[in-house]
Design a protein around this motif. Structure first.
Motif, PDB file in Angstrom:
ATOM      1  N   LEU A   1      80.724 -89.175  71.867  1.00 18.67           N
ATOM      2  CA  LEU A   1      80.264 -89.091  70.803  1.00 18.67           C
ATOM      3  C   LEU A   1      78.790 -87.934  71.160  1.00 18.67           C
ATOM      4  O   LEU A   1      77.975 -87.995  69.849  1.00 18.67           O
ATOM      5  N   ALA A   2      79.103 -86.915  72.152  1.00 20.90           N
ATOM      6  CA  ALA A   2      78.194 -86.163  71.800  1.00 20.90           C
ATOM      7  C   ALA A   2      78.406 -84.831  71.592  1.00 20.90           C
ATOM      8  O   ALA A   2      79.305 -84.328  70.637  1.00 20.90           O
ATOM      9  N   PRO A   3      76.804 -84.559  70.853  1.00 19.86           N
ATOM     10  CA  PRO A   3      77.328 -83.202  70.380  1.00 19.86           C
ATOM     11  C   PRO A   3      77.657 -82.381  70.517  1.00 19.86           C
ATOM     12  O   PRO A   3      77.559 -82.251  71.952  1.00 19.86           O
ATOM     13  N   LEU A   4      78.227 -81.334  69.520  1.00 22.53           N
ATOM     14  CA  LEU A   4      79.368 -80.239  69.823  1.00 22.53           C
ATOM     15  C   LEU A   4      77.801 -79.393  69.695  1.00 22.53           C
ATOM     16  O   LEU A   4      76.250 -79.280  69.358  1.00 22.53           O
ATOM     17  N   PRO A   5      77.381 -78.097  70.201  1.00 25.67           N
ATOM     18  CA  PRO A   5      77.107 -77.056  70.077  1.00 25.67           C
ATOM     19  C   PRO A   5      75.952 -76.438  68.744  1.00 25.67           C
ATOM     20  O   PRO A   5      74.950 -76.237  68.526  1.00 25.67           O
ATOM     21  N   HIS A   6      76.923 -76.297  68.271  1.00 26.66           N
ATOM     22  CA  HIS A   6      76.483 -76.545  66.634  1.00 26.66           C
ATOM     23  C   HIS A   6      75.670 -77.191  65.475  1.00 26.66           C
ATOM     24  O   HIS A   6      75.051 -77.215  64.808  1.00 26.66           O
ATOM     25  N   GLU A   7      75.348 -78.913  66.433  1.00 27.02           N
ATOM     26  CA  GLU A   7      75.397 -79.602  65.814  1.00 27.02           C
ATOM     27  C   GLU A   7      74.006 -80.422  65.950  1.00 27.02           C
ATOM     28  O   GLU A   7      73.087 -79.555  66.516  1.00 27.02           O
ATOM     29  N   ALA A   8      73.250 -80.316  64.638  1.00 29.09           N
ATOM     30  CA  ALA A   8      71.902 -80.801  64.855  1.00 29.09           C
ATOM     31  C   ALA A   8      71.101 -81.972  66.126  1.00 29.09           C
ATOM     32  O   ALA A   8      72.037 -82.946  66.173  1.00 29.09           O
ATOM     33  N   LEU A   9      70.006 -81.551  66.977  1.00 27.48           N
ATOM     34  CA  LEU A   9      69.864 -82.390  67.907  1.00 27.48           C
ATOM     35  C   LEU A   9      68.406 -82.774  67.339  1.00 27.48           C
ATOM     36  O   LEU A   9      67.632 -81.578  67.682  1.00 27.48           O
ATOM     37  N   PHE A  10      68.029 -84.501  67.005  1.00 27.89           N
ATOM     38  CA  PHE A  10      66.718 -84.147  67.243  1.00 27.89           C
ATOM     39  C   PHE A  10      66.520 -85.347  67.861  1.00 27.89           C
ATOM     40  O   PHE A  10      66.473 -86.215  68.488  1.00 27.89           O
ATOM     41  N   GLU A  11      65.143 -85.439  68.822  1.00 28.61           N
ATOM     42  CA  GLU A  11      64.340 -86.565  69.386  1.00 28.61           C
ATOM     43  C   GLU A  11      63.239 -87.036  68.875  1.00 28.61           C
ATOM     44  O   GLU A  11      62.431 -86.332  68.311  1.00 28.61           O
TER      45      GLU A  11
ATOM     46  N   TRP B   1      64.587 -80.771  57.874  1.00 25.64           N
ATOM     47  CA  TRP B   1      65.838 -80.272  58.217  1.00 25.64           C
ATOM     48  C   TRP B   1      67.200 -79.932  57.426  1.00 25.64           C
ATOM     49  O   TRP B   1      67.447 -79.468  56.796  1.00 25.64           O
ATOM     50  N   LEU B   2      66.201 -81.875  57.038  1.00 27.36           N
ATOM     51  CA  LEU B   2      67.320 -82.102  55.482  1.00 27.36           C
ATOM     52  C   LEU B   2      66.767 -81.303  54.463  1.00 27.36           C
ATOM     53  O   LEU B   2      68.009 -80.811  53.730  1.00 27.36           O
ATOM     54  N   ARG B   3      65.516 -81.101  54.127  1.00 24.50           N
ATOM     55  CA  ARG B   3      65.454 -80.146  53.095  1.00 24.50           C
ATOM     56  C   ARG B   3      65.728 -78.899  52.940  1.00 24.50           C
ATOM     57  O   ARG B   3      66.040 -78.922  51.758  1.00 24.50           O
ATOM     58  N   VAL B   4      66.023 -78.492  53.620  1.00 24.73           N
ATOM     59  CA  VAL B   4      65.885 -77.066  53.881  1.00 24.73           C
ATOM     60  C   VAL B   4      67.536 -76.809  53.263  1.00 24.73           C
ATOM     61  O   VAL B   4      67.492 -75.428  52.751  1.00 24.73           O
ATOM     62  N   ARG B   5      67.556 -77.409  54.018  1.00 26.85           N
ATOM     63  CA  ARG B   5      69.750 -77.923  53.458  1.00 26.85           C
ATOM     64  C   ARG B   5      69.980 -78.071  52.705  1.00 26.85           C
ATOM     65  O   ARG B   5      70.993 -78.186  52.273  1.00 26.85           O
ATOM     66  N   GLY B   6      69.155 -78.390  51.470  1.00 27.17           N
ATOM     67  CA  GLY B   6      69.316 -79.458  50.111  1.00 27.17           C
ATOM     68  C   GLY B   6      70.340 -80.863  50.498  1.00 27.17           C
ATOM     69  O   GLY B   6      71.412 -81.447  49.573  1.00 27.17           O
ATOM     70  N   ILE B   7      69.738 -81.052  51.880  1.00 24.35           N
ATOM     71  CA  ILE B   7      70.839 -82.861  51.919  1.00 24.35           C
ATOM     72  C   ILE B   7      69.818 -83.766  51.208  1.00 24.35           C
ATOM     73  O   ILE B   7      68.606 -83.555  51.606  1.00 24.35           O
ATOM     74  N   GLU B   8      71.491 -84.683  50.303  1.00 24.65           N
ATOM     75  CA  GLU B   8      69.849 -85.236  49.415  1.00 24.65           C
ATOM     76  C   GLU B   8      70.753 -86.859  49.860  1.00 24.65           C
ATOM     77  O   GLU B   8      70.080 -87.978  49.657  1.00 24.65           O
ATOM     78  N   SER B   9      71.414 -86.851  50.722  1.00 28.98           N
ATOM     79  CA  SER B   9      72.613 -87.912  51.151  1.00 28.98           C
ATOM     80  C   SER B   9      72.516 -88.037  52.433  1.00 28.98           C
ATOM     81  O   SER B   9      72.345 -87.600  53.420  1.00 28.98           O
ATOM     82  N   VAL B  10      72.098 -89.806  53.359  1.00 27.99           N
ATOM     83  CA  VAL B  10      72.106 -90.027  54.976  1.00 27.99           C
ATOM     84  C   VAL B  10      73.060 -90.919  54.729  1.00 27.99           C
ATOM     85  O   VAL B  10      73.149 -91.943  53.839  1.00 27.99           O
TER      86      VAL B  10
END
Length: 185
Positions: free
Chosen positions: A74-84, A99-108
């Motif tokens: 399940l390790a992230p790929l280099p282009h995937e978001a990572l938050f600690e 990060w979600l708002r800047v991309r216009g993402i409304e669903s998680v």
């Protein structure tokens, strides 16, 4: 047109495997997460990895410990978001909301560990922030524990209560197959 749903994978780190031996539920959760992750990657939808970093030096999640590393499948790929994070909430002091708002993402869609801890807290915050929040209950897991009144509770009971706390008020709780059905064909 499908509006993308961000898949948020919470605390799927090696350290979770190093916890003291306790009974857990959903033994297939990591495999369910891997199926969701592959489908999200194939669809080109956003994937977010959350890593817990403990403030306690002796923790398996302390910086520099092997427990901090992601479960390899399940390790992230280099282009995937990572938050600690260093609390039980993936949104608190992490930059995730921005990060979600800047991309216009409304669903998680949230998956990971522990159902009544970081998954529940993060889902509550997501719902309170106005995100359409989904929780794939079969892609989350937890461990048995004793409740506040001193009654031992099975991992299934702890998980079921966490999902009940979320469903209908903060999130829509569903299974991973239903979640997969929301991806564009």
């Amino acid at each position: 047109m499908h509006h993308p749903i961000a898949l948020i994978i919470i605390d799927m780190q090696r350290g979770i495997q190093q916890l003291p031996e306790r009974s857990r539920n959903n033994p297939q959760a990591a495999e369910r997460i891997a199926v969701l992750l592959a489908a999200w990657r194939s669809a080109g939808w956003p994937v977010v990895h959350i890593r817990h970093i403990s403030r306690e030096a002796g923790s398996v999640f302390a910086p520099g410990q092997p427990g901090v590393e992601f479960h390899p499948p399940l390790a992230p790929l280099p282009h995937e978001a990572l938050f600690e994070k260093n609390t039980t909430d993936a949104f608190l002091h992490s930059g995730l909301e921005r990060w979600l708002r800047v991309r216009g993402i409304e669903s998680v869609a949230l998956v990971g560990v522990a159902s009544e801890n970081s998954v529940e807290n993060s889902a509550r915050t997501a719902g309170n922030l106005g995100f359409r929040t989904l929780v794939a209950e079969d892609a989350c897991f937890t461990y048995a524990k004793t409740d506040f009144a001193g009654t031992p509770r099975s991992a299934d009971e702890v998980h079921a209560m966490a999902m009940a706390n979320l469903h209908g008020e903060y999130a829509r709780v569903l299974d991973s197959d239903t979640l997969l059905g929301m991806l564009p064909q």
